[in-house]
Design a protein around this motif. Structure first.
Motif, short mmCIF file in Angstrom:
data_model
loop_
_atom_site.label_atom_id
_atom_site.label_comp_id
_atom_site.label_asym_id
_atom_site.label_seq_id
_atom_site.Cartn_x
_atom_site.Cartn_y
_atom_site.Cartn_z
N HIS A 41 0.93 5.27 0.60
CA HIS A 41 -0.30 5.82 1.15
C HIS A 41 -0.37 5.58 2.66
CE1 HIS A 41 -1.66 6.40 -2.95
NE2 HIS A 41 -1.43 5.12 -3.21
N PRO A 42 -0.82 6.56 3.44
CA PRO A 42 -0.96 6.38 4.89
C PRO A 42 -1.94 5.26 5.21
CG PRO A 42 -1.13 8.71 4.28
CD PRO A 42 -1.19 7.92 3.00
N LEU A 43 -1.65 4.52 6.26
CA LEU A 43 -2.46 3.38 6.64
C LEU A 43 -2.81 3.42 8.12
CD1 LEU A 43 -0.43 0.50 4.91
CD2 LEU A 43 -2.59 1.48 4.10
N SER A 84 0.93 7.32 8.80
CA SER A 84 0.20 6.12 9.23
C SER A 84 0.12 6.07 10.76
CB SER A 84 0.90 4.86 8.73
OG SER A 84 0.93 4.82 7.32
N PRO A 104 4.15 3.76 6.19
CA PRO A 104 4.31 5.00 5.41
C PRO A 104 4.06 6.23 6.28
CG PRO A 104 2.90 3.40 4.26
CD PRO A 104 3.08 2.90 5.66
N ALA A 137 0.80 -1.23 0.00
CA ALA A 137 0.00 0.00 0.00
C ALA A 137 0.83 1.27 0.00
CB ALA A 137 -0.92 0.01 1.21
N ASP A 159 -6.96 -0.59 7.85
CA ASP A 159 -6.64 -1.03 6.49
C ASP A 159 -5.97 -2.39 6.51
OD1 ASP A 159 -7.35 1.52 5.12
OD2 ASP A 159 -5.70 2.30 6.34
#
Length: 241
Positions: free
Chosen positions: A57-59, A83, A80, A54, A132
């Motif tokens: 992208h922030p998770l 996150s 990331p 992923a 996520d």
């Protein structure tokens, strides 16, 4: 050729010897052994693959059953920017160690990542947050069928639609235990396997065998769909009973 040619060869030989000793001791003593073997780098990498997939992208990530924190270290390093990581650990000793690990772990590039520790069970986690990715280190094969149903139902509920749950099982452990298990233990293991098989049929998107782990492990990836099919709803309803 006599002797080992490199120090790497010696390390590999030692790790495989330790793996076989784990299997032998498990056959001799059927006390819960779900967390006896160290996760190891290869297993940690397989369990955290959805986080890397992923990036950048922030998770929002949840880890359950962290034990000594091997996978936690991997997650902190890989998250990331932007996150967050929530960690659930019921054992107070491991929770205390986890607080120390987080306080002393070097901050990754881009600055520190928000990490929150909850000393509870994942099925009892009181939150409206959704994740996520959930990485589970829980030894599911050691729990009762009722516990496994609660754990799996809550795990899927905590995922965002499209979110991924990863967990591992030891290769061949069910057959190994069947050789020496009592009738009641064999029934428990069979019931747990049936529950897990139902979730795998409904939600699995992949399985990876990590042979470098000692003992070898299967890493399962389950995904919560955006819309539940009739079969998936029946699985969720059955787990909630």
């Amino acid at each position: 050729m006599n002797g080992w040619t490199t120090s790497h060869d010696r390390v590999l030989a030692q790790r495989y010897a330790e793996g076989w000793m784990f299997l032998i001791e498990t056959a001799r003593d059927l006390r819960p052994a779900g967390t006896s073997a160290s996760s190891g780098n290869a297993l940690a990498r397989a369990l955290t693959e959805p986080v890397r997939a992923a990036a950048p992208h922030p998770l929002s990530v949840l880890e359950a059953g962290v034990g000594t924190g091997g996978v936690t270290r991997s997650l902190i390093s890989q998250l990331p920017r932007g996150s967050r990581l929530d960690v659930v650990e019921a054992d107070p000793r491991f929770a205390t160690q986890l607080h120390r690990l987080i306080a002393t772990h070097p901050a990754p590039a881009g600055g520190p990542r928000p990490v929150t520790v909850y000393q509870t069970c994942i099925e009892d986690l009181d939150t409206d947050d959704r994740y996520d990715v959930i990485v589970s280190g829980l030894p599911l094969t050691e729990f009762t069928p009722v516990q496994v149903e609660r754990i799996m139902a809550r795990s899927m509920e905590l995922l965002h639609p499209g979110g991924t749950l990863t967990y591992s099982t030891h290769v061949g452990m069910r057959r190994l235990r069947a050789l020496t298990a009592s009738r009641s233990e064999a029934r428990r293991c069979a019931a747990v396997s049936e529950i897990m098989a139902a979730y795998q049929r409904s939600y699995a998107t992949g399985r990876t065998t990590v042979w470098a782990s000692l003992p070898p492990a299967n890493v399962w990836r389950l995904q919560r769909p955006c819309i539940l099919s009739d079969d998936q709803q029946q699985t969720r309803d059955g787990a909630g009973r």
